[in-house]
Design an enzyme around this catalytic site. Structure first.
Site, PDB file in Angstrom:
ATOM      1  N   ASP A  66       0.820  -1.217   0.000  1.00  0.00           N
ATOM      2  CA  ASP A  66       0.000   0.000   0.000  1.00  0.00           C
ATOM      3  C   ASP A  66       0.855   1.268   0.000  1.00  0.00           C
ATOM      4  O   ASP A  66       2.081   1.208   0.163  1.00  0.00           O
ATOM      5  CB  ASP A  66      -0.966  -0.009   1.203  1.00  0.00           C
ATOM      6  CG  ASP A  66      -0.300  -0.479   2.500  1.00  0.00           C
ATOM      7  OD1 ASP A  66       0.950  -0.488   2.572  1.00  0.00           O
ATOM      8  OD2 ASP A  66      -1.018  -0.834   3.439  1.00  0.00           O
ATOM      9  N   GLU A 126      -9.584  -2.052   5.599  1.00  0.00           N
ATOM     10  CA  GLU A 126     -10.189  -1.712   6.884  1.00  0.00           C
ATOM     11  C   GLU A 126     -11.406  -2.598   7.154  1.00  0.00           C
ATOM     12  O   GLU A 126     -11.919  -3.244   6.232  1.00  0.00           O
ATOM     13  CB  GLU A 126     -10.621  -0.243   6.840  1.00  0.00           C
ATOM     14  CG  GLU A 126      -9.495   0.732   6.514  1.00  0.00           C
ATOM     15  CD  GLU A 126      -8.594   1.025   7.698  1.00  0.00           C
ATOM     16  OE1 GLU A 126      -8.366   0.111   8.522  1.00  0.00           O
ATOM     17  OE2 GLU A 126      -8.103   2.153   7.805  1.00  0.00           O
TER      18      GLU A 126
END
Ligand code: PGA
Length: 270
Positions: free
Chosen positions: A72, A148
């Site tokens: 990421d 998430e």
């Protein structure tokens, strides 16, 4: 799934580095056969990177025929910002080893078209032949990369809005000024990591113990995205004693009972 329980976070870093070393050596990469490695950032893998740099400097491993894909990167944070993952990877790992810079892939959070950047990243992973070993860390909320709670467990690389908990946890890296904390990130999806032939997840510290419990003892649930790896054919989790605090004694004893078997996974390493 394997769970290797080690005494301390230092031992987790060392064990992880030995495993990477062994996997690369056994694979025997060359110009026609690159070893493809998925990599995380964060405090947890630092010990592993330090050890890998040491093994490289001692001539025990080369990254010349290794391609890497990072998990990421923040969106709209300059590449040379000390909190960017480009900066992290260069200073903690890449500049110390012999990887060819064009083989070290990190999502570009400043690309003009972020959606296209994510799509191209998936293509590049495919073109490289897929990831042989994807290494990840997790957050206390069980996120893997920036997937998430509530992220689709078949998600692909995409732009994600970061959860409030993550923004608050990150504020310390941005002078505790919430206005400076990046609100979005580019991240591989859970599905992207699931496609890897093997996944190794590092979990250290008591603050991750509830997430480890959710990952190991409860069912697959999108609110704890790391739990998806129960359904991966080859998942290896490495944790320290502190991270086992929420596990049942029986679970800990069971996995510790397999330690002799696990030690064979890093046989003949330094
Ligand atoms: P940490 O971050 O290694 O710094 O705890 C891991 C994560 O949040 O994914």
């Amino acid at each position: 799934m394997r769970l290797v329980i080690l005494d301390s976070s230092d031992r987790v870093g060392e064990w992880a580095a030995k495993y990477v070393l062994k996997r690369i050596r056994d694979f025997n990469p060359g110009p026609d056969k690159y070893f493809v490695l998925g990599l995380p950032t964060g405090s947890t893998p630092l010990g592993m990177y330090r050890k890998l740099v040491e093994y490289h400097k001692n001539g025990k491993v080369s990254f010349k025929y290794v391609k890497t894909f990072n998990m990421d990167e923040y969106a709209n944070l300059p590449r040379d910002h000390p909190e960017s993952y480009h900066y992290f990877m260069w200073h903690n790992f890449f500049k110390h080893i012999d990887i060819e810079p064009e083989n070290a892939h990190i999502l570009d959070g400043n690309a003009p078209d972020l959606k296209l950047e994510c799509e191209n990243y998936e293509k590049k992973i495919k073109e490289a032949g897929g990831v042989e070993l994807f290494i990840g860390g997790i957050g206390p909320d069980g996120h893997i990369a920036f997937n998430e709670p509530g992220s689709s467990l078949v998600s692909r690389t995409r732009v994600k809005t970061l959860a409030q908990d993550t923004l608050e946890a990150n504020a310390r890296f941005f002078e505790n000024d919430m206005s400076k904390v990046p609100k979005e990130a580019l991240t591989v999806g859970v599905g992207t990591v699931m496609d890897a032939r093997e996944v190794m997840i590092l979990i250290t510290g008591a603050h991750k113990s509830f997430a480890l419990y959710k990952a190991i003892e409860e069912g697959v649930n999108h609110m704890w995205t790391v739990s998806a790896f129960q359904q991966h054919p080859k998942t290896l989790m490495l944790c320290d004693e502190d991270a086992t605090l929420e596990l049942r004694v029986k679970t800990v004893k069971y996995f510790k009972g397999l330690m002799e078997l696990h030690s064979k996974l890093i046989a003949d390493t330094p």
